[in-house]
Write a protein that holds these residues in place. Structure first.
Motif, short mmCIF file in Angstrom:
data_model
loop_
_atom_site.label_atom_id
_atom_site.label_comp_id
_atom_site.label_asym_id
_atom_site.label_seq_id
_atom_site.Cartn_x
_atom_site.Cartn_y
_atom_site.Cartn_z
N LEU A 262 43.17 -10.83 74.62
CA LEU A 262 44.14 -10.29 75.57
C LEU A 262 44.85 -11.44 76.27
O LEU A 262 44.30 -12.53 76.42
N LYS A 263 46.08 -11.20 76.68
CA LYS A 263 46.91 -12.24 77.27
C LYS A 263 46.38 -12.67 78.64
O LYS A 263 46.34 -13.86 78.94
N THR A 264 46.01 -11.71 79.48
CA THR A 264 45.54 -12.02 80.83
C THR A 264 44.37 -11.11 81.19
O THR A 264 44.10 -10.12 80.51
N GLN A 265 43.69 -11.43 82.27
CA GLN A 265 42.62 -10.57 82.79
C GLN A 265 43.18 -9.20 83.16
O GLN A 265 42.52 -8.18 82.99
N SER A 266 44.42 -9.15 83.64
CA SER A 266 45.06 -7.89 84.02
C SER A 266 45.36 -7.00 82.82
O SER A 266 45.65 -5.81 82.98
N SER A 267 45.30 -7.58 81.63
CA SER A 267 45.58 -6.80 80.43
C SER A 267 44.52 -5.75 80.16
O SER A 267 44.80 -4.75 79.49
N LYS A 268 43.30 -5.95 80.65
CA LYS A 268 42.25 -4.95 80.51
C LYS A 268 42.63 -3.76 81.38
O LYS A 268 42.77 -3.90 82.59
N ARG A 269 42.81 -2.60 80.72
CA ARG A 269 43.23 -1.44 81.50
C ARG A 269 43.10 -0.17 80.67
O ARG A 269 42.91 -0.22 79.47
N THR A 270 43.24 0.95 81.36
CA THR A 270 43.27 2.25 80.70
C THR A 270 44.64 2.85 80.94
O THR A 270 45.12 2.90 82.08
N ILE A 271 45.27 3.28 79.86
CA ILE A 271 46.63 3.82 79.93
C ILE A 271 46.59 5.29 79.51
O ILE A 271 46.14 5.60 78.40
N PRO A 272 47.07 6.19 80.36
CA PRO A 272 47.15 7.59 79.96
C PRO A 272 48.15 7.76 78.80
O PRO A 272 49.16 7.06 78.73
N LEU A 273 47.83 8.66 77.90
CA LEU A 273 48.73 8.95 76.79
C LEU A 273 49.60 10.15 77.12
O LEU A 273 49.09 11.23 77.43
N VAL A 274 50.90 9.94 77.05
CA VAL A 274 51.87 11.00 77.32
C VAL A 274 53.02 10.88 76.32
O VAL A 274 53.18 9.86 75.66
N GLY A 275 53.80 11.93 76.22
CA GLY A 275 55.02 11.89 75.43
C GLY A 275 54.83 11.42 74.01
O GLY A 275 53.90 11.82 73.31
N TYR A 276 55.74 10.54 73.56
CA TYR A 276 55.72 10.05 72.19
C TYR A 276 54.46 9.23 71.89
O TYR A 276 54.00 9.20 70.74
N SER A 277 53.91 8.58 72.90
CA SER A 277 52.69 7.79 72.68
C SER A 277 51.53 8.70 72.29
O SER A 277 50.76 8.37 71.39
N TYR A 278 51.41 9.81 72.95
CA TYR A 278 50.36 10.77 72.64
C TYR A 278 50.51 11.31 71.22
O TYR A 278 49.54 11.33 70.44
N ILE A 279 51.71 11.70 70.87
CA ILE A 279 51.99 12.22 69.52
C ILE A 279 51.70 11.15 68.46
O ILE A 279 51.10 11.42 67.43
N ALA A 280 52.14 9.92 68.74
CA ALA A 280 51.94 8.82 67.78
C ALA A 280 50.46 8.57 67.53
O ALA A 280 50.04 8.36 66.39
N VAL A 281 49.66 8.58 68.58
CA VAL A 281 48.22 8.34 68.43
C VAL A 281 47.58 9.47 67.63
O VAL A 281 46.76 9.22 66.73
N GLN A 282 47.95 10.69 67.92
CA GLN A 282 47.40 11.83 67.16
C GLN A 282 47.69 11.66 65.66
O GLN A 282 46.79 11.82 64.83
N LYS A 283 48.93 11.34 65.33
CA LYS A 283 49.30 11.19 63.92
C LYS A 283 48.65 9.97 63.28
O LYS A 283 48.19 10.02 62.14
N ALA A 284 48.59 8.87 64.01
CA ALA A 284 47.98 7.65 63.48
C ALA A 284 46.49 7.85 63.20
O ALA A 284 45.97 7.34 62.20
#
Length: 168
Positions: free
Chosen positions: A46-68
């Motif tokens: 990871l680039k920085t310590q701040s890079s560790k995180r949890t990101i909610p999945l919404v919109g196109y990101s959610y659809i993309a993850v489901q398909k992937a």
């Protein structure tokens, strides 16, 4: 796979290498707030310590993850660009930039999605501290490093606003 990566990046604010290095275990679609956990792996730092995180999945990101998840034939979300020893960010970046120039505009590169993500959050008046947390940007003050950060449900509500604004 290229279109799924672009869709994932568009509504998540992730860096390209973060998305490419996702393991299926980093994804939670079963909780009330679907999300991705960005953490260091053997095959992708990871680039920085701040890079560790949890990101909610919404919109196109959610659809993309489901398909992937359906299309992936390995433990990695994007097996063409990641395996147990490496993440192929440079070749992915070149391929995605070529795709964007051919199909969208010569003015865009894959990193533009990350900048747009920040601009879209600003446009809905999301607090700067939360913007930094969602994008994994370095904290701008000492106070931001205190506590556990924003709860996932608060992040999710802002991310939902982000995708609603885009559709309007």
């Amino acid at each position: 796979e290229k279109r799924l990566i672009i869709a994932l990046l568009s509504d998540s604010g992730m860096r390209l290498s973060e998305a490419l290095g996702l393991h299926k275990n980093d994804i939670d679609l079963d909780s009330s707030t679907p999300s991705i956990t960005i953490k260091e792996h053997f095959w992708r730092g990871l680039k920085t310590q701040s890079s560790k995180r949890t990101i909610p999945l919404v919109g196109y990101s959610y659809i993309a993850v489901q398909k992937a998840l359906i299309l992936s034939t390995s433990d990695y979300l994007f097996p063409s660009y990641c395996n147990s020893s490496t993440t192929k960010s440079n070749s992915a970046s070149a391929a995605l930039n070529t795709w964007l120039k051919r199909n969208v505009s010569k003015d865009y590169v894959i990193h533009s999605l990350r900048h747009s993500f920040r601009d879209r959050l600003r446009a809905i008046q999301c607090p700067s501290e939360l913007i930094n947390e969602l994008g994994g940007w370095s904290k701008s003050s000492v106070g931001e490093s205190y506590g556990d950060g924003y709860p996932i449900d608060v992040k999710y509500q802002w991310m939902k606003k982000l995708t609603q604004k885009k559709a309007a």
